[in-house]
Design an enzyme around this catalytic site. Structure first.
Site, PDB file in Angstrom:
ATOM      1  N   ASP A  54     -16.825  -2.730  -7.798  1.00 15.54           N
ATOM      2  CA  ASP A  54     -15.768  -3.730  -7.906  1.00 15.54           C
ATOM      3  C   ASP A  54     -14.763  -3.186  -8.912  1.00 15.54           C
ATOM      4  O   ASP A  54     -15.051  -3.130 -10.119  1.00 15.54           O
ATOM      5  CB  ASP A  54     -16.339  -5.058  -8.374  1.00 15.54           C
ATOM      6  CG  ASP A  54     -15.284  -6.133  -8.562  1.00 15.54           C
ATOM      7  OD1 ASP A  54     -14.080  -5.847  -8.375  1.00 15.54           O
ATOM      8  OD2 ASP A  54     -15.654  -7.276  -8.914  1.00 15.54           O
ATOM      9  N   SER A 111      -0.624   3.422  -2.164  1.00 18.98           N
ATOM     10  CA  SER A 111       0.426   2.438  -2.409  1.00 18.98           C
ATOM     11  C   SER A 111       0.801   1.843  -1.058  1.00 18.98           C
ATOM     12  O   SER A 111      -0.078   1.478  -0.272  1.00 18.98           O
ATOM     13  CB  SER A 111       1.612   3.104  -3.119  1.00 18.98           C
ATOM     14  OG  SER A 111       2.653   2.183  -3.343  1.00 18.98           O
ATOM     15  N   TYR A 135       2.446  -8.699  -4.864  1.00 18.82           N
ATOM     16  CA  TYR A 135       1.954  -7.503  -4.166  1.00 18.82           C
ATOM     17  C   TYR A 135       2.875  -6.327  -4.474  1.00 18.82           C
ATOM     18  O   TYR A 135       2.409  -5.225  -4.801  1.00 18.82           O
ATOM     19  CB  TYR A 135       1.880  -7.777  -2.667  1.00 18.82           C
ATOM     20  CG  TYR A 135       1.326  -6.619  -1.860  1.00 18.82           C
ATOM     21  CD1 TYR A 135       0.018  -6.187  -2.052  1.00 18.82           C
ATOM     22  CD2 TYR A 135       2.094  -5.983  -0.899  1.00 18.82           C
ATOM     23  CE1 TYR A 135      -0.507  -5.134  -1.303  1.00 18.82           C
ATOM     24  CE2 TYR A 135       1.578  -4.929  -0.152  1.00 18.82           C
ATOM     25  CZ  TYR A 135       0.286  -4.514  -0.361  1.00 18.82           C
ATOM     26  OH  TYR A 135      -0.226  -3.465   0.378  1.00 18.82           O
ATOM     27  N   LYS A 178       2.013  -2.762  -6.497  1.00 14.59           N
ATOM     28  CA  LYS A 178       2.232  -1.448  -5.898  1.00 14.59           C
ATOM     29  C   LYS A 178       3.295  -0.653  -6.659  1.00 14.59           C
ATOM     30  O   LYS A 178       3.166   0.571  -6.833  1.00 14.59           O
ATOM     31  CB  LYS A 178       2.619  -1.598  -4.422  1.00 14.59           C
ATOM     32  CG  LYS A 178       1.498  -2.107  -3.531  1.00 14.59           C
ATOM     33  CD  LYS A 178       0.273  -1.187  -3.567  1.00 14.59           C
ATOM     34  CE  LYS A 178      -0.777  -1.584  -2.542  1.00 14.59           C
ATOM     35  NZ  LYS A 178      -1.992  -0.736  -2.622  1.00 14.59           N
ATOM     36  N   VAL A 205      -0.023  -1.207   8.782  1.00 14.78           N
ATOM     37  CA  VAL A 205      -1.256  -0.596   9.265  1.00 14.78           C
ATOM     38  C   VAL A 205      -2.059  -1.638  10.026  1.00 14.78           C
ATOM     39  O   VAL A 205      -2.146  -2.800   9.617  1.00 14.78           O
ATOM     40  CB  VAL A 205      -2.090  -0.043   8.091  1.00 14.78           C
ATOM     41  CG1 VAL A 205      -3.361   0.626   8.604  1.00 14.78           C
ATOM     42  CG2 VAL A 205      -1.265   0.936   7.267  1.00 14.78           C
TER      43      VAL A 205
END
Length: 302
Positions: free
Chosen positions: A68, A154, A168, A172, A202
């Site tokens: 983790d 990234s 988010y 990044k 993706v």
């Protein structure tokens, strides 16, 4: 400015790969690819090691570990377990920081818990594993002159910001700045290389455990709000698969960079959308610079 990745990198036979976030998506595809290479060794990690059942249990080249990245103790335990398993041959050639998830939604409604968890995973988790990996690569390099590569995953979201994903993007963007800075700290003789991987959309489980949402905010609910418009485009893209990248394509690209025997690029946009948007942003930034040239100069020569 100190240059980065100045020497060609040669992937050795018997190289050890450590990959985080191997339960699904890019991590799973890359772990599967590395496991298929008879001359490579794999340390595959996930928060729940049961999610790694797709990898064989009886292959001495493969070690499956719980990890983790938000827990310093868990990171330490994983490195200790890897050292114990490999013994005197403990080293890392390739490290891929892939663990992460997307937090989207209306920024005004994001809670402290949601935002801290996102940055803890995306940024601090990457930083923890990176710094431990550098230590291992430095120590092994002194004895064996091999170096290594650290791939930090990234996103196009680390280059360009869009409505409805502020935290988010923050995570990044932080990974990008952190990686570039650390890469410039490396002595060229160490041959420790960094690559920031920046894929566009993706085909992964981003509507499942890899994606979290903030609560809706009534001030942003109208269909003509920028975030709502973007959500519509994204849903169409996910449904149709247009311009979406397969995780296996990302895995192939990472393996190619590691194994081609050439210099490692600091940044690697992946997918036509990512490449075109990266180029467009760079060109737009140059235009903006020229527009404020006289103001920016503050009387100094430019």
């Amino acid at each position: 400015m100190n240059p980065v990745n100045t020497k060609p990198y040669t992937l050795p036979s018997g190289a050890v790969w450590l990959i985080t976030g191997c339960s699904s998506g890019i991590g799973r595809a890359l772990a599967t690819l590395v496991a298929s290479k008879p001359d490579q060794r794999l340390i595959a990690t996930a928060r729940n090691v049961s999610d790694l059942s797709y990898l064989p249990d009886n292959d001495s080249r493969i070690l499956k570990l719980p990890l983790d990245v938000t827990s310093p103790a868990s990171v330490n335990s994983a490195f200790t377990a890897a050292r114990t398993h490999l013994g005197s041959d403990f080293h890392l050639d390739i490290v891929v920081n892939n663990a992460g998830y997307s937090l989207s939604g209306d920024t005004e409604s994001a809670t402290e818990e949601e935002t801290h968890a996102e940055i803890e995973t995306l940024f601090f988790g990457t930083a923890r594993v990176t710094t431990r990996a550098i230590e291992v690569m430095r120590q092994h390099r002194r004895a064996h002159d091999q170096g290594g590569i650290i791939f930090n995953i990234s996103s196009l979201a680390g280059l360009c910001a869009f409505p409805g994903h502020a935290y988010y993007h923050a995570g990044k963007f932080a990974v990008e700045g952190f990686t570039e800075s650390v890469a410039r700290e490396m002595h060229p003789d160490w041959n420790i290389n960094f690559c920031i991987v920046e894929p566009s959309g993706v085909k992964t489980n981003f509507e499942g455990h890899s994606k979290a949402r903030t609560a809706p905010h009534p001030a942003y609910a109208a269909d003509d709000m920028p975030a709502r418009k973007l959500e519509g485009y994204v849903k169409i893209g996910i449904k149709t698969g247009i311009q979406m990248i397969e995780p296996s394509q990302i895995a192939d690209a990472i393996y190619m960079i590691a194994s081609r025997g050439d210099k490692v690029p600091l940044r690697l946009p992946l997918g036509g959308v990512a490449w075109k948007m990266a180029k467009a942003k760079a060109e737009a930034f140059l235009g903006e610079l020229e527009g404020v040239r006289e103001i920016s100069a503050l009387g100094q020569e430019i």
